[in-house]
Write a protein that holds these residues in place. Sequence first.
Motif, PDB file in Angstrom:
ATOM      1  N   GLN A 100     -41.999  29.770 -17.787  1.00  0.00           N
ATOM      2  CA  GLN A 100     -41.110  28.699 -18.240  1.00  0.00           C
ATOM      3  C   GLN A 100     -41.411  27.389 -17.506  1.00  0.00           C
TER       4      GLN A 100
ATOM      5  N   LEU B 286     -44.509  25.979 -19.009  1.00  0.00           N
ATOM      6  CA  LEU B 286     -44.224  25.452 -20.345  1.00  0.00           C
ATOM      7  C   LEU B 286     -43.462  24.132 -20.261  1.00  0.00           C
ATOM      8  N   PHE B 287     -42.476  24.047 -19.367  1.00  0.00           N
ATOM      9  CA  PHE B 287     -41.731  22.793 -19.244  1.00  0.00           C
ATOM     10  C   PHE B 287     -42.609  21.667 -18.697  1.00  0.00           C
TER      11      PHE B 287
ATOM     12  N   ASN C  29     -44.655  20.704 -21.798  1.00  0.00           N
ATOM     13  CA  ASN C  29     -43.758  20.063 -22.753  1.00  0.00           C
ATOM     14  C   ASN C  29     -43.342  18.680 -22.260  1.00  0.00           C
TER      15      ASN C  29
ATOM     16  N   GLN D 223     -31.348  29.207 -18.584  1.00  0.00           N
ATOM     17  CA  GLN D 223     -31.752  29.383 -19.977  1.00  0.00           C
ATOM     18  C   GLN D 223     -31.318  28.238 -20.876  1.00  0.00           C
TER      19      GLN D 223
ATOM     20  N   SER E  79     -34.148  26.015 -21.970  1.00  0.00           N
ATOM     21  CA  SER E  79     -34.989  26.511 -23.063  1.00  0.00           C
ATOM     22  C   SER E  79     -34.291  26.300 -24.402  1.00  0.00           C
TER      23      SER E  79
ATOM     24  N   ALA F  39     -34.586  22.670 -25.230  1.00  0.00           N
ATOM     25  CA  ALA F  39     -35.947  22.338 -25.676  1.00  0.00           C
ATOM     26  C   ALA F  39     -36.164  22.781 -27.117  1.00  0.00           C
ATOM     27  N   ILE F  40     -35.658  23.967 -27.454  1.00  0.00           N
ATOM     28  CA  ILE F  40     -35.773  24.451 -28.832  1.00  0.00           C
ATOM     29  C   ILE F  40     -35.051  23.487 -29.776  1.00  0.00           C
TER      30      ILE F  40
ATOM     31  N   PHE G 117     -43.958  24.276 -29.723  1.00  0.00           N
ATOM     32  CA  PHE G 117     -42.991  24.249 -28.625  1.00  0.00           C
ATOM     33  C   PHE G 117     -41.748  25.074 -28.960  1.00  0.00           C
TER      34      PHE G 117
ATOM     35  N   HIS H  80     -40.913  28.234 -26.530  1.00  0.00           N
ATOM     36  CA  HIS H  80     -39.622  28.278 -25.827  1.00  0.00           C
ATOM     37  C   HIS H  80     -38.756  29.438 -26.323  1.00  0.00           C
ATOM     38  N   THR H  81     -38.825  29.743 -27.610  1.00  0.00           N
ATOM     39  CA  THR H  81     -38.046  30.856 -28.158  1.00  0.00           C
ATOM     40  C   THR H  81     -38.532  32.183 -27.579  1.00  0.00           C
TER      41      THR H  81
ATOM     42  N   LEU I  78     -37.441  32.341 -23.976  1.00  0.00           N
ATOM     43  CA  LEU I  78     -35.991  32.496 -23.875  1.00  0.00           C
ATOM     44  C   LEU I  78     -35.603  33.955 -24.089  1.00  0.00           C
TER      45      LEU I  78
END
Length: 160
Positions: A22, A25-26, A29, A92, A95, A98-99, A135, A139-140, A143
Amino acid sequence: MTATGHVRAPIGAIRGTTSRAQRILFRINGTFLVVVGGVQVVSELLSYYAGAGIYAPVFRSSPYTIGWVENHGLALLIGLLFLRVAVSDGRQVWSAFAIAVHMLLGTANLMFWGSFVHFNLVAMGIAATVAHALFVAAHTILLFASRAGASRSNGTDADR
């Protein structure tokens, strides 16, 4: 080992892998949103005020520039938020946020696809919409992986 004979992975092993993914990814992103949002805002303002850049024919003194500047300015700010807070916070909710952000941006691109066609920016529209979809997917996945890992480490699935 649990009373039923199940072996539980240490909490840190499950959460650590997901939380590391995560954070990565962040970072990706956030960097994407800061770079793309920042470049777009500068390009839009240069086009609006100076008639310079790739958007000059579209945005030179156009009142419609406001929506583009707001959109890309908010993307830049959200990217900074991801880089500064979401990377280190780990909850969470980031995430989920972000979604929601990328669902909004990607859906808006699809709903107003005619704008990309009208301004001859179809390739840019495709790239942006695909990035938003990727993305959302990433993120899904993380999560749900973090939720599954948390429930396993809390014993909710392992003891059944």
